[in-house]
Write a protein that holds these residues in place. Structure first.
Motif, PDB file in Angstrom:
ATOM      1  N   TYR A 166      18.598  45.398  67.054  1.00 34.92           N
ATOM      2  CA  TYR A 166      20.066  45.337  66.984  1.00 34.92           C
ATOM      3  C   TYR A 166      20.671  44.888  68.309  1.00 34.92           C
ATOM      4  O   TYR A 166      21.635  44.101  68.325  1.00 34.92           O
ATOM      5  CB  TYR A 166      20.625  46.706  66.596  1.00 34.92           C
ATOM      6  CG  TYR A 166      22.133  46.747  66.588  1.00 34.92           C
ATOM      7  CD1 TYR A 166      22.855  46.214  65.526  1.00 34.92           C
ATOM      8  CD2 TYR A 166      22.847  47.291  67.658  1.00 34.92           C
ATOM      9  CE1 TYR A 166      24.245  46.228  65.521  1.00 34.92           C
ATOM     10  CE2 TYR A 166      24.235  47.309  67.659  1.00 34.92           C
ATOM     11  CZ  TYR A 166      24.925  46.780  66.594  1.00 34.92           C
ATOM     12  OH  TYR A 166      26.302  46.795  66.600  1.00 34.92           O
TER      13      TYR A 166
ATOM     14  N   ILE B 106      26.249  47.966  53.069  1.00 34.59           N
ATOM     15  CA  ILE B 106      25.553  47.911  54.359  1.00 34.59           C
ATOM     16  C   ILE B 106      25.752  49.208  55.135  1.00 34.59           C
ATOM     17  O   ILE B 106      24.826  49.720  55.779  1.00 34.59           O
ATOM     18  CB  ILE B 106      26.023  46.689  55.157  1.00 34.59           C
ATOM     19  CG1 ILE B 106      25.524  45.416  54.454  1.00 34.59           C
ATOM     20  CG2 ILE B 106      25.534  46.746  56.598  1.00 34.59           C
ATOM     21  CD1 ILE B 106      25.979  44.139  55.081  1.00 34.59           C
ATOM     22  N   GLN B 107      26.955  49.786  55.054  1.00 32.12           N
ATOM     23  CA  GLN B 107      27.187  51.075  55.710  1.00 32.12           C
ATOM     24  C   GLN B 107      26.315  52.163  55.078  1.00 32.12           C
ATOM     25  O   GLN B 107      25.755  53.009  55.782  1.00 32.12           O
ATOM     26  CB  GLN B 107      28.667  51.459  55.603  1.00 32.12           C
ATOM     27  CG  GLN B 107      29.625  50.533  56.341  1.00 32.12           C
ATOM     28  CD  GLN B 107      29.293  50.416  57.822  1.00 32.12           C
ATOM     29  OE1 GLN B 107      29.130  51.414  58.520  1.00 32.12           O
ATOM     30  NE2 GLN B 107      29.184  49.193  58.295  1.00 32.12           N
TER      31      GLN B 107
ATOM     32  N   ALA C 120      22.747  51.731  56.293  1.00 33.00           N
ATOM     33  CA  ALA C 120      22.579  52.158  57.682  1.00 33.00           C
ATOM     34  C   ALA C 120      22.457  53.674  57.785  1.00 33.00           C
ATOM     35  O   ALA C 120      21.671  54.201  58.576  1.00 33.00           O
ATOM     36  CB  ALA C 120      23.753  51.660  58.528  1.00 33.00           C
TER      37      ALA C 120
ATOM     38  N   VAL D 195      26.910  48.968  62.694  1.00 35.97           N
ATOM     39  CA  VAL D 195      25.580  49.196  62.139  1.00 35.97           C
ATOM     40  C   VAL D 195      24.633  49.823  63.159  1.00 35.97           C
ATOM     41  O   VAL D 195      23.922  50.787  62.866  1.00 35.97           O
ATOM     42  CB  VAL D 195      24.990  47.872  61.598  1.00 35.97           C
ATOM     43  CG1 VAL D 195      23.553  48.074  61.135  1.00 35.97           C
ATOM     44  CG2 VAL D 195      25.847  47.346  60.451  1.00 35.97           C
TER      45      VAL D 195
ATOM     46  N   LEU E  17      22.264  53.217  62.815  1.00 33.96           N
ATOM     47  CA  LEU E  17      20.816  53.132  62.624  1.00 33.96           C
ATOM     48  C   LEU E  17      20.107  54.189  63.471  1.00 33.96           C
ATOM     49  O   LEU E  17      19.212  54.893  62.994  1.00 33.96           O
ATOM     50  CB  LEU E  17      20.308  51.739  62.993  1.00 33.96           C
ATOM     51  CG  LEU E  17      20.711  50.578  62.075  1.00 33.96           C
ATOM     52  CD1 LEU E  17      20.191  49.264  62.634  1.00 33.96           C
ATOM     53  CD2 LEU E  17      20.202  50.793  60.658  1.00 33.96           C
TER      54      LEU E  17
ATOM     55  N   SER F 216      20.853  57.639  62.035  1.00 37.85           N
ATOM     56  CA  SER F 216      20.043  57.955  60.863  1.00 37.85           C
ATOM     57  C   SER F 216      18.653  58.424  61.277  1.00 37.85           C
ATOM     58  O   SER F 216      18.132  59.424  60.763  1.00 37.85           O
ATOM     59  CB  SER F 216      19.941  56.715  59.964  1.00 37.85           C
ATOM     60  OG  SER F 216      19.206  56.972  58.798  1.00 37.85           O
TER      61      SER F 216
END
Length: 547
Positions: free
Chosen positions: A83, A239-240, A243, A526, A530, A533
Motif C-alpha cells: 500500500y 472495497i471498504q 479492507a 484502505v 488493512l 484488520s
C-alpha cells in the motif's frame, strides 16, 4: 477425481514444506530481519520508482509463502508495504498521471494477472492444507466477525431509499433478505440433521447467513440494478468491507498462533513507519515543498505516491506505539526509544496537525510505560536528557530559521479550517436521510466542498466528512451508525478482556487511528484499515503464542 487431486497435491506440498531448507526459510520469515529486508526494498523502490519490479517480487514471494510457507504470517508485512510502495511518479490517484504503472496499458493488466496468481495460491493452500485449510479454516472462532459483518451491512445499505437510487435499491434489499432467510433455514436444517441441535450453532448460522446475503446484494446491485453514483457508491462500500473483514478473516485461520513471535506485529509497524518517514524526508531533500523566495514549507506540496501530508503524518502516528513496545520488551531498550522518538519527529515535520497532537499524547503515554521498567530506566532517562539538550541547542541556534520554515504551519496550527462546517453539514445530511443515510457520494445541498454535485467529479474516493462518527451517520444513517457502534464495542471488549502487553500497544494503535479519524478520514482509507484488520486478528489470537 478432484478429491484425489487435492489429496495428492496436499501430500506433495507438505513434503516440500518439511524439507530442512524450508525450515530455515520459514525461520527467517518469522524474524525481524525478514521484515527489515522488505522495508528496505520498499524504500529503495519508492525512491528509484521501481514499483513494477517491487510488486513482482512481493507477489511472487506471497505466492511462495502461500504454497510452501509454514503458514501465511509472512504475508502480513507484504500486504501493507504494497500500500505504501507507490512512488510519486506512479501515483494511481492522479488522473493526469498517464504514465503510472497502475494504468492498464502501462502495467495494470500485468499486475491484475499477478494478483490472480497470488489469490489462486492462497485458495490452493486452503484447499490442500489439512491443518489450516478446509473445515479447520472456516470453523476457527472469530469473536469480531459478527460485528464486522454488521458494519459491512451498514456500508452496503448506504443510501438506500434516496431519490437518486430509485426503486431498484429496494428490490436489491428484498433479495438480500430472501437470501439471508434461505441461508439460515437451509443451514439450520442441515445442522439439525447432523445432530448439532439448537443453541450456539444457531448463532453461528445467523452470522453465516449474512455472507451469502451480502454477496447477493453486491452482485445484484453491480450487475445492473443500480447505475451511476449508486453503483460507484456500492463499489466503494465493497472495497471498504473487504479492507475491514478479509485480512482479519484470512489471517485468523491461516496462522499457527502458538509459533508466532509476540513482537512480530511491532516490528511490522515500526518498519512501515520508517518506510513512510523515508518518503517524507525525500520531500525535504528534493526541495519541492519549499516556496520560492521565502523558503517556507507549503505542506500542501508534501505527498507520496499513495497520499498527502495528512496520510503520511497519520500513518507514522499510528505506528508510533510499536517501537515503544519493542523498547519495553526487547534488549537495547534505549535504541528502540530513540527510534520511537525519531518517528515522533517525523510526524511533526509532516505538518499534519491532528496527527502531531495525537502522536504527542501517545508518545507521552509510551514514555510513561517505558520508564515504569526499572531494568533500563537509567539508559532511557539519559536518552531524554540528550534529546532535551539537542532541542534546546537547536532552538537557540536555528530559532529564526525554523520559524521561517514552518511559518505557514504555525499560523494554521489552531485553525479549524473547514472541519467545523463539514461536521455541521454532515449531521444535516443525516437528518435528511436518517435511516440509511445519504450514501458515500451524496448529491444535494449538503455535500463536502460540493464535490459530488460537480459534473467533473470522477475520483474513486468520495468527498468524505473527515469524522468517522459523522461519516457513518451522514453516509449510512442510524442503521450504519448502530452497526459501527456494535463493531466498536466488540473491539473494546476484546482488548479489555484479553489484557497483555501486546494488546496494550495494539490498543494504542487503535486509539491513534480512531482519534485521528475524528478530524480526518483515515478509517475510510484502505491502507490504515488493512493494518487495522490484521492488528485485530493479531490481538485476538496472540495470547496463544508460546514465543
Amino acid at each position: 477425481m478432484s478429491g484425489n487431486f487435492f489429496s495428492l497435491s496436499s501430500q506433495k506440498l507438505q513434503i516440500i514444506r518439511e524439507k530442512p531448507l524450508m525450515a530455515s526459510v520459514n525461520a527467517f520469515m518469522r524474524s525481524p530481519a525478514y521484515i527489515i529486508v522488505l522495508a528496505v526494498l520498499t524504500a529503495v523502490s519508492n525512491l528509484l520508482s521501481l514499483d513494477l519490479y517491487l510488486y513482482t517480487v512481493f507477489i511472487l514471494a506471497g505466492a511462495f509463502i502461500a504454497l510452501f510457507g509454514a503458514d501465511l504470517l509472512p504475508l502480513m508485512p507484504i500486504v501493507v508495504l504494497c500500500y505504501v510502495a507507490p512512488s510519486p511518479s506512479n501515483n494511481p490517484g492522479s488522473a493526469s498521471n498517464t504514465g503510472s504503472i497502475f494504468h492498464a496499458e502501462n502495467g495494470g493488466i500485468y499486475l491484475a494477472v499477478m494478483i490472480c496468481l497470488l489469490v489462486i495460491s492462497v485458495v490452493l493452500r486452503l484447499l490442500t492444507d489439512q491443518e489450516l485449510g478446509g473445515r479447520a479454516f472456516f470453523s476457527k472462532p472469530r469473536k469480531l466477525l459478527s460485528g464486522m459483518l454488521l458494519l459491512c451491512c451498514g456500508y452496503l445499505f448506504s443510501g438506500l431509499g434516496m431519490e437518486n437510487y430509485g426503486a431498484a435499491s429496494w428490490k436489491v434489499l428484498l433479495c438480500v433478505l430472501c437470501a439471508g432467510a434461505a441461508s439460515y433455514l437451509i443451514g439450520l436444517r442441515l445442522s439439525r440433521t447432523a445432530g448439532l441441535g439448537n443453541g450456539p450453532v444457531d448463532k453461528q448460522l445467523l452470522i453465516a447467513a449474512l455472507i451469502p446475503s451480502l454477496c447477493v446484494f453486491v452482485v445484484f446491485g453491480l450487475v445492473g440494478q443500480l447505475g451511476g453514483l449508486p453503483r460507484r457508491n456500492m463499489l466503494f462500500a465493497v472495497i471498504q468491507c473487504a479492507a475491514v473483514v478479509v485480512l482479519y478473516y484470512l489471517f485468523s485461520g491461516t496462522i499457527r498462533w502458538k509459533q508466532v513471535p509476540k513482537s512480530y506485529l511491532a516490528w511490522m509497524g515500526m518498519c512501515i513507519g520508517y518506510v513512510v518517514l523515508v518518503q517524507l524526508l525525500e520531500n525535504y531533500i528534493s526541495g519541492r515543498i519549499f516556496m520560492k523566495g521565502t523558503g517556507t514549507i507549503d505542506r500542501e506540496l508534501i505527498y507520496a505516491g499513495w497520499g498527502m501530508h495528512n496520510n503520511i503524518g497519520g500513518m507514522m502516528a499510528f505506528m508510533l506505539p510499536f517501537p515503544f513496545y519493542l523498547a519495553c520488551t526487547q534488549k537495547r531498550s534505549w535504541m528502540f526509544n530513540v527510534l520511537g522518538t525519531i518517528l515522533l519527529l517525523g510526524v511533526i515535520i509532516s505538518c499534519s496537525r491532528t496527527s502531531m497532537l495525537v502522536a504527542m499524547a501517545i508518545y507521552g503515554f509510551c514514555v510513561y510505560q517505558l520508564l515504569r521498567r526499572k531494568e533500563c530506566r537509567k539508559a532511557n532517562v539519559s536518552v531524554y536528557v540528550v534529546i532535551a539538550g539537542l532541542v534546546v541547542v537547536s532552538c537557540i541556534l536555528f530559532f529564526d530559521r525554523l520559524m521561517d520554515i514552518f511559518a505557514l504551519f504555525f499560523e494554521e496550527l489552531f485553525v479549524m479550517s473547514e472541519r467545523d462546517n463539514l461536521i455541521s453539514y454532515g449531521f444535516k445530511q443525516f437528518l435528511d436521510n436518517p435511516i440509511f443515510g445519504g450514501s458515500f457520494f451524496p448529491q444535494g445541498k449538503y455535500v463536502p466542498w460540493d464535490w459530488s454535485n460537480s459534473a467533473e467529479f470522477s475520483s474513486f474516493f468520495p468527498p468524505r466528512w473527515h469524522n468517522t462518527l459523522i461519516q457513518m451517520l451522514a453516509s449510512c444513517g442510524i442503521v450504519g451508525f448502530a452497526a459501527y457502534c456494535c463493531h466498536r464495542w466488540q473491539t473494546v471488549k476484546l482488548m479489555l478482556k484479553q489484557r497483555s502487553t501486546e494488546n496494550l500497544f495494539i490498543s494504542l494503535f487503535l486509539i491513534s487511528l480512531l482519534v485521528c479519524s475524528l478530524m480526518d478520514c483515515h478509517f475510510f482509507n484502505v491502507g490504515p484499515v488493512l493494518f487495522y484488520s490484521m492488528a485485530l486478528a493479531y490481538g485476538e489470537n496472540i495470547h496463544e503464542s508460546k514465543l
